[in-house]
Design an enzyme around this catalytic site. Sequence first.
Site, short mmCIF file in Angstrom:
data_model
loop_
_atom_site.label_atom_id
_atom_site.label_comp_id
_atom_site.label_asym_id
_atom_site.label_seq_id
_atom_site.Cartn_x
_atom_site.Cartn_y
_atom_site.Cartn_z
N LYS A 70 1.99 -3.97 6.46
CA LYS A 70 2.38 -4.00 5.04
C LYS A 70 3.89 -3.85 4.91
O LYS A 70 4.54 -4.57 4.13
CB LYS A 70 1.68 -2.87 4.27
CG LYS A 70 0.18 -3.04 4.15
CD LYS A 70 -0.17 -4.25 3.31
CE LYS A 70 -1.63 -4.63 3.35
NZ LYS A 70 -1.92 -5.93 2.75
N TYR B 113 -1.82 -1.03 10.77
CA TYR B 113 -2.10 -1.59 9.44
C TYR B 113 -0.93 -1.35 8.49
O TYR B 113 -0.44 -2.27 7.82
CB TYR B 113 -3.38 -0.98 8.85
CG TYR B 113 -3.52 -1.25 7.37
CD1 TYR B 113 -3.86 -2.52 6.91
CD2 TYR B 113 -3.26 -0.26 6.42
CE1 TYR B 113 -3.94 -2.79 5.54
CE2 TYR B 113 -3.35 -0.51 5.05
CZ TYR B 113 -3.69 -1.78 4.63
OH TYR B 113 -3.76 -2.04 3.28
N SER C 82 0.83 -1.21 0.00
CA SER C 82 0.00 0.00 0.00
C SER C 82 0.87 1.25 0.00
O SER C 82 1.97 1.26 0.58
CB SER C 82 -0.86 -0.02 1.27
OG SER C 82 -1.49 1.21 1.47
P1 NAD Z 1 -11.11 -6.84 1.00
O1 NAD Z 1 -11.34 -6.85 2.46
O2 NAD Z 1 -12.24 -6.60 0.10
O3 NAD Z 1 -10.40 -8.21 0.56
C1 NAD Z 1 -9.58 -8.94 1.42
C2 NAD Z 1 -10.07 -10.38 1.37
O4 NAD Z 1 -9.24 -11.19 2.20
C3 NAD Z 1 -11.49 -10.53 1.89
O5 NAD Z 1 -12.24 -11.23 0.92
C4 NAD Z 1 -11.35 -11.34 3.17
O6 NAD Z 1 -12.45 -12.19 3.39
C5 NAD Z 1 -10.06 -12.09 2.92
N1 NAD Z 1 -9.30 -12.46 4.11
C6 NAD Z 1 -8.94 -11.66 5.15
N2 NAD Z 1 -8.22 -12.36 6.04
C7 NAD Z 1 -8.11 -13.63 5.55
C8 NAD Z 1 -7.49 -14.81 6.01
N3 NAD Z 1 -6.83 -14.84 7.18
N4 NAD Z 1 -7.55 -15.92 5.25
C9 NAD Z 1 -8.23 -15.91 4.07
N5 NAD Z 1 -8.85 -14.84 3.60
C10 NAD Z 1 -8.79 -13.70 4.33
O7 NAD Z 1 -9.93 -5.79 0.72
P2 NAD Z 1 -9.40 -5.19 -0.64
O8 NAD Z 1 -9.74 -3.77 -0.66
O9 NAD Z 1 -9.77 -6.05 -1.77
O10 NAD Z 1 -7.83 -5.29 -0.37
C11 NAD Z 1 -7.08 -6.39 -0.79
C12 NAD Z 1 -5.66 -6.24 -0.30
O11 NAD Z 1 -5.13 -5.02 -0.80
C13 NAD Z 1 -5.52 -6.16 1.21
O12 NAD Z 1 -4.36 -6.85 1.59
C14 NAD Z 1 -5.39 -4.69 1.48
O13 NAD Z 1 -4.67 -4.44 2.66
C15 NAD Z 1 -4.63 -4.23 0.25
N6 NAD Z 1 -4.83 -2.81 -0.07
C16 NAD Z 1 -6.10 -2.33 -0.19
C17 NAD Z 1 -6.30 -0.98 -0.49
C18 NAD Z 1 -7.69 -0.41 -0.56
O14 NAD Z 1 -7.82 0.82 -0.42
N7 NAD Z 1 -8.73 -1.20 -0.78
C19 NAD Z 1 -5.19 -0.14 -0.70
C20 NAD Z 1 -3.91 -0.67 -0.57
C21 NAD Z 1 -3.74 -2.02 -0.26
C1 WQD Z 2 -9.13 9.87 0.91
C2 WQD Z 2 -9.25 11.37 1.17
C3 WQD Z 2 -9.59 11.93 3.50
C4 WQD Z 2 -13.48 10.05 3.94
C5 WQD Z 2 -6.77 4.76 2.83
C6 WQD Z 2 -5.71 4.04 3.60
C7 WQD Z 2 -4.63 3.56 2.66
C8 WQD Z 2 -5.23 2.74 1.53
C9 WQD Z 2 -6.32 3.46 0.85
C10 WQD Z 2 -5.18 0.44 2.25
C11 WQD Z 2 -8.50 11.81 2.43
C12 WQD Z 2 -10.79 12.30 2.67
C13 WQD Z 2 -12.28 10.52 3.44
C14 WQD Z 2 -14.49 10.99 4.26
C15 WQD Z 2 -13.03 12.76 3.54
N1 WQD Z 2 -5.80 1.52 2.03
N2 WQD Z 2 -12.07 11.83 3.24
N3 WQD Z 2 -14.22 12.31 4.04
O1 WQD Z 2 -6.88 7.73 3.74
O2 WQD Z 2 -6.07 8.19 1.38
O3 WQD Z 2 -6.17 5.89 2.20
O4 WQD Z 2 -7.29 3.90 1.82
O5 WQD Z 2 -4.02 0.20 2.13
O6 WQD Z 2 -3.77 2.80 3.43
O7 WQD Z 2 -5.16 4.93 4.55
O8 WQD Z 2 -8.26 7.03 1.71
O9 WQD Z 2 -10.61 7.21 1.05
O10 WQD Z 2 -10.04 7.23 3.51
O11 WQD Z 2 -9.45 9.18 2.11
O12 WQD Z 2 -12.85 13.96 3.37
O13 WQD Z 2 -15.56 10.64 4.74
O14 WQD Z 2 -10.63 11.66 1.43
O15 WQD Z 2 -9.32 12.93 4.44
O16 WQD Z 2 -7.97 13.06 2.17
P1 WQD Z 2 -6.80 7.33 2.34
P2 WQD Z 2 -9.67 7.60 2.12
#
Ligand code: NAD
Ligand code: WQD
Length: 349
Positions: free
Chosen positions: A155, A151, A127
């Site tokens: 990562k 979190y 991330s």
């Molecule tokens: P999500 O929660 O939709 O998907 C994660 C999946 O993993 C879920 O389906 C959940 O049921 C499964 N899971 C969790 N723990 C598990 C375990 N112990 N064993 C088997 N399955 C398990 O999340 P997402 O948004 O699709 O994110 C996917 C990956 O990408 C995550 O690792 C997340 O940290 C990373 N990521 C997400 C974002 C974002 O903003 N969505 C940004 C950066 C990184």
């Molecule tokens: C985006 C912008 C908020 C909600 C997060 C995780 C990051 C990654 C992606 C997993 C920011 C603003 C938000 C609201 C707002 N996930 N905001 N009102 O914080 O950039 O990233 O998700 O890895 O690790 O930190 O995403 O969508 O929460 O926020 O004004 O109700 O929107 O302040 O500037 P963020 P976000």
Amino acid sequence: MSQKAILVTGGAGYIGSHTVIELLEAGREVVIYDNLYNASYEAVERIEKITGKKPIFYKADVLDKKALLEVFSRHSIGSVIHFAGLKAVGESTKIPLDYYYNNITGTIVLLQAMKEANIKNIVFSSSATVYGEPPVIPIPETSPTDAKSPYGRTKLFVEHIIRDLCTAEKDWNAALLRYFNPAGAHPTGQLGENPTGIPNNLMPYFAQVAIGKRDHLSIFGKDYPTRDGTCIRDYIHVVDLAKGHLAALKKLEDNPGCVEYNLGTGVGSTVLEMVHAFIKAVGRDLPYVITDRRAGDVPNLTADPTKANIELNWKAEKSLEEACASLWKWQQNCPEGLSKDAKVPDECI
Ligand code: NAD
Ligand code: WQD
């Protein structure tokens, strides 16, 4: 290697399910491995509906090494894409042990099982949060890392673990993909993000305002040093992000060792710009108010995606308009999200 199946942990989740679609459409065999903690079996059914292909599915946990080894013995797996994990920044400050156990121990167990099964290619969901408050925008992969939440540290630690493994054992290959802000849904409107409870993220929250589930959006701060005072993020369409995983898998065939890639567009948008783009997609005004800053937010996280553009031959192509339109289509098609009660067939457990 290329024609072996791909194991996708977390493949029923938001980014995982979109990646499975791209893999199936590219003719790859996919085995989804998900404990459905934050997903529904209905996602698997919808993947089949969209692609016309049935992915193999196991409801199982990455912490369960026996189950992993059983799945590895049943299928000829060439690579693993590891999405499974807990992902809420705020929640991770309240239950850090759950985050460290699931995300770090879960990955170690997975890597041990892969090693025993002689599977040594992994694509890992990292991330942009690993960059903390970056000194230079756009952010190159060489930027210092400094995760600010439990979190984010899961990562960062997993990145270190995988890097150490690749250094120690030269036959391992890994792509550490640092996603910026995933947005949007599948263009069919059949699959998208399915947040449980109150969404933490901007776009899912605003989509719930549009559908009438929430009163208004709160914009967290308008006094940041940006063009309109609201924070800048690099929003990347989830389908572009999914395609990045196919490009990364291909890269592993070059035996690169361990490599990090930013998956972003390279273009930042402010919160207000996103608000107006989504209002345009919905076609009517939506309520929002400006409130205080949210603790932990940094002014600007915009990717420098050049390394992925060149080395993976991948580039984000979809527009913000497409992201907003697909999100709105998905929100209207499926306002309650996918059913948590969808029955998992007996052979998948
Ligand atoms: P999500 O929660 O939709 O998907 C994660 C999946 O993993 C879920 O389906 C959940 O049921 C499964 N899971 C969790 N723990 C598990 C375990 N112990 N064993 C088997 N399955 C398990 O999340 P997402 O948004 O699709 O994110 C996917 C990956 O990408 C995550 O690792 C997340 O940290 C990373 N990521 C997400 C974002 C974002 O903003 N969505 C940004 C950066 C990184
Ligand atoms: C985006 C912008 C908020 C909600 C997060 C995780 C990051 C990654 C992606 C997993 C920011 C603003 C938000 C609201 C707002 N996930 N905001 N009102 O914080 O950039 O990233 O998700 O890895 O690790 O930190 O995403 O969508 O929460 O926020 O004004 O109700 O929107 O302040 O500037 P963020 P976000």
